[in-house]
Design a protein around this motif. Structure first.
Motif, PDB file in Angstrom:
ATOM      1  N   GLU A   1      -9.656   9.171  -4.602  1.00 24.45           N
ATOM      2  CA  GLU A   1      -8.744   8.322  -5.384  1.00 24.45           C
ATOM      3  C   GLU A   1      -7.668   7.731  -4.492  1.00 24.45           C
ATOM      4  O   GLU A   1      -7.313   6.549  -4.605  1.00 24.45           O
ATOM      5  CB  GLU A   1      -8.108   9.132  -6.515  1.00 24.45           C
TER       6      GLU A   1
ATOM      7  N   ALA B   1      -8.963   4.815  -2.502  1.00 25.48           N
ATOM      8  CA  ALA B   1      -9.069   3.583  -3.296  1.00 25.48           C
ATOM      9  C   ALA B   1      -7.709   2.938  -3.503  1.00 25.48           C
ATOM     10  O   ALA B   1      -7.584   1.704  -3.562  1.00 25.48           O
ATOM     11  CB  ALA B   1      -9.719   3.887  -4.642  1.00 25.48           C
ATOM     12  N   VAL B   2      -6.657   3.769  -3.606  1.00 25.81           N
ATOM     13  CA  VAL B   2      -5.288   3.253  -3.776  1.00 25.81           C
ATOM     14  C   VAL B   2      -4.810   2.573  -2.495  1.00 25.81           C
ATOM     15  O   VAL B   2      -4.172   1.516  -2.529  1.00 25.81           O
ATOM     16  CB  VAL B   2      -4.326   4.403  -4.171  1.00 25.81           C
TER      17      VAL B   2
ATOM     18  N   ASP C   1      -6.557   1.140  -0.006  1.00 28.58           N
ATOM     19  CA  ASP C   1      -7.252  -0.098   0.353  1.00 28.58           C
ATOM     20  C   ASP C   1      -8.155  -0.533  -0.801  1.00 28.58           C
ATOM     21  O   ASP C   1      -9.271  -0.036  -0.955  1.00 28.58           O
ATOM     22  CB  ASP C   1      -8.089   0.127   1.621  1.00 28.58           C
ATOM     23  N   GLU C   2      -7.659  -1.436  -1.634  1.00 26.93           N
ATOM     24  CA  GLU C   2      -8.421  -1.883  -2.796  1.00 26.93           C
ATOM     25  C   GLU C   2      -9.664  -2.670  -2.397  1.00 26.93           C
ATOM     26  O   GLU C   2     -10.654  -2.690  -3.129  1.00 26.93           O
ATOM     27  CB  GLU C   2      -7.531  -2.734  -3.707  1.00 26.93           C
ATOM     28  N   GLN C   3      -9.626  -3.322  -1.242  1.00 29.06           N
ATOM     29  CA  GLN C   3     -10.769  -4.119  -0.792  1.00 29.06           C
ATOM     30  C   GLN C   3     -11.873  -3.235  -0.221  1.00 29.06           C
ATOM     31  O   GLN C   3     -13.052  -3.541  -0.354  1.00 29.06           O
ATOM     32  CB  GLN C   3     -10.305  -5.134   0.275  1.00 29.06           C
TER      33      GLN C   3
ATOM     34  N   GLN D   1     -12.482   0.494  -0.612  1.00 26.84           N
ATOM     35  CA  GLN D   1     -11.985   1.697  -1.268  1.00 26.84           C
ATOM     36  C   GLN D   1     -12.406   3.003  -0.598  1.00 26.84           C
ATOM     37  O   GLN D   1     -11.761   4.030  -0.801  1.00 26.84           O
ATOM     38  CB  GLN D   1     -12.400   1.687  -2.746  1.00 26.84           C
TER      39      GLN D   1
ATOM     40  N   TYR E   1       1.130   6.887  -6.710  1.00 26.00           N
ATOM     41  CA  TYR E   1      -0.010   7.714  -7.096  1.00 26.00           C
ATOM     42  C   TYR E   1       0.284   9.194  -6.862  1.00 26.00           C
ATOM     43  O   TYR E   1       0.054  10.042  -7.742  1.00 26.00           O
ATOM     44  CB  TYR E   1      -1.255   7.291  -6.307  1.00 26.00           C
TER      45      TYR E   1
ATOM     46  N   ALA F   1       0.826  -1.211   0.000  1.00 35.56           N
ATOM     47  CA  ALA F   1       0.000   0.000   0.000  1.00 35.56           C
ATOM     48  C   ALA F   1       0.858   1.257   0.000  1.00 35.56           C
ATOM     49  O   ALA F   1       0.536   2.240  -0.681  1.00 35.56           O
ATOM     50  CB  ALA F   1      -0.933   0.000   1.218  1.00 35.56           C
TER      51      ALA F   1
ATOM     52  N   GLN G   1       2.043   1.923  -3.469  1.00 35.42           N
ATOM     53  CA  GLN G   1       0.958   2.406  -4.309  1.00 35.42           C
ATOM     54  C   GLN G   1       0.632   3.872  -4.012  1.00 35.42           C
ATOM     55  O   GLN G   1       0.389   4.662  -4.932  1.00 35.42           O
ATOM     56  CB  GLN G   1      -0.295   1.545  -4.102  1.00 35.42           C
TER      57      GLN G   1
END
Length: 348
Positions: A247, A250-251, A253-255, A257, A232, A225, A228
């Motif tokens: 945005e 969401a980056v 924690d993809e699970q 968001q 970003y 994370a 990422q």
């Protein structure tokens, strides 16, 4: 995507015999050509690439000459060249008032990039380049020194019109010469510093780490994370764009968001919906680094607790597995260079 050049004005500031800046005005705007578009694109990229920027907004307590003519130009009550020449004259005045003799070319450019309109003010130095003709005669040419851009500010016209209350529609390069340089450029534009990108970055840094703990991320999830998040933010900064909180969430924690977004709201962390960041500060997400007393050390954060062990009580660091080039230098020094070279020869 390339920039769309609207208008470009160039004036020149030279130093007179008393080392005072004196302005010389170009009688007309620069005619748009492919070369001009390439120049402005290079300016745009160079400006975005500067790591340390401040953010500001117009202030009625400051000199309003540039603001007044800017608003007249936006209302189509005056031409762009009037705006550029007024800005040059005010810059000349501020350089004299701040006793900061500067020479160079003042470029005032209106251009579009993606969905935003920008107005860029930059004072560029020049350097001479030398070449030889076919007859071996020496030829010189003068080039704008874009790579060393230090005195520059950019007004986001789109944000200025839509969200002036956020107070970050003007950005400027802080520069290596310190606070005084930023001060005279802010006075020239009639604005005052507001949003602090470095402070924003620190808030994001601490908030992200807090969220990792609250969401029970394991070490692997944290490292992934962090990378990422840094990637970003770096991409947004290089494009000259703000970080968007939704945005970013969401980056992180993809699970889940919206998880980080809700966490910021619940904890009242004071993170804006959109904000500028300083990439240099956010690099702490993925790397530890420091120097002092003759020692410089840098390593990826994921190595802490694995190849790198830190004891806070004794303030010591144990590194397992040194980089090959460092190991080679240390072994050569300890064994003696001549002895080490003999050992290498005997194994060939």
């Amino acid at each position: 995507m390339s920039v769309d050049v609207q208008q470009l004005a160039i004036n020149y500031l030279e130093l007179d015999e008393q080392a005072r800046s004196k302005a010389h005005y170009r009688p007309a705007l620069v005619t748009p050509t492919a070369s001009v578009a390439h120049l402005v694109e290079q300016l745009h990229l160079a400006y975005n690439g500067k790591p340390a920027k401040g953010y500001a907004a117009f202030n009625t307590a400051k000199d309003q000459q540039v603001v007044t003519v800017l608003q007249d130009w936006q209302k189509q009550n005056s031409d762009f060249i009037v705006l550029a020449n007024t800005a040059t004259s005010v810059l000349e005045q501020q350089l004299l008032a701040h006793q900061m003799p500067e020479s160079g070319y003042l470029l005032v450019c209106h251009y579009r990039y993606l969905a935003s309109d920008y107005l860029l003010f930059c004072l560029l130095g020049s350097k001479d380049h030398f070449s030889l003709t076919e007859d071996l005669e020496l030829s010189t040419s003068r080039h704008l020194d874009i790579a060393r851009m230090q005195l520059a500010a950019r007004l986001d016209l789109t944000e200025y019109q839509s969200s002036p209350e956020h107070g970050k529609y003007i950005s400027f390069i802080r520069g290596r010469a310190g606070r005084k340089v930023a001060d005279f450029f802010l006075d020239f534009l009639g604005c005052e510093e507001g949003t602090d990108a470095k402070a924003n970055s620190k808030v994001v840094l601490s908030s992200v780490e807090e969220y990792f703990t609250a969401a029970d991320f394991d070490s692997t999830e944290k490292n992934d994370a962090r990378k990422q998040v840094y990637s970003y933010c770096e991409e947004r900064a290089k494009a000259g764009q703000d970080v968007v909180l939704t945005e970013l969430s969401a980056v992180i924690d993809e699970q889940e968001q919206q998880g980080f977004l809700r966490y910021c709201q619940e904890q009242q962390l004071g993170v804006d919906s959109q904000f500028p960041v300083e990439v240099k500060e956010l690099k702490k997400l993925i790397k530890f680094s420091g120097q002092g007393a003759g020692l410089s050390l840098s390593f990826e954060q994921k190595l802490l607790g694995d190849r790198v062990q830190y004891d806070p009580h004794s303030d010591t660091i144990l590194i397992k597995g040194t980089p090959p080039n460092l190991r080679d230098q240390l072994q050569r020094f300890i064994q003696g260079y001549s002895a080490f070279d003999r050992n290498e020869s005997s194994t060939e």
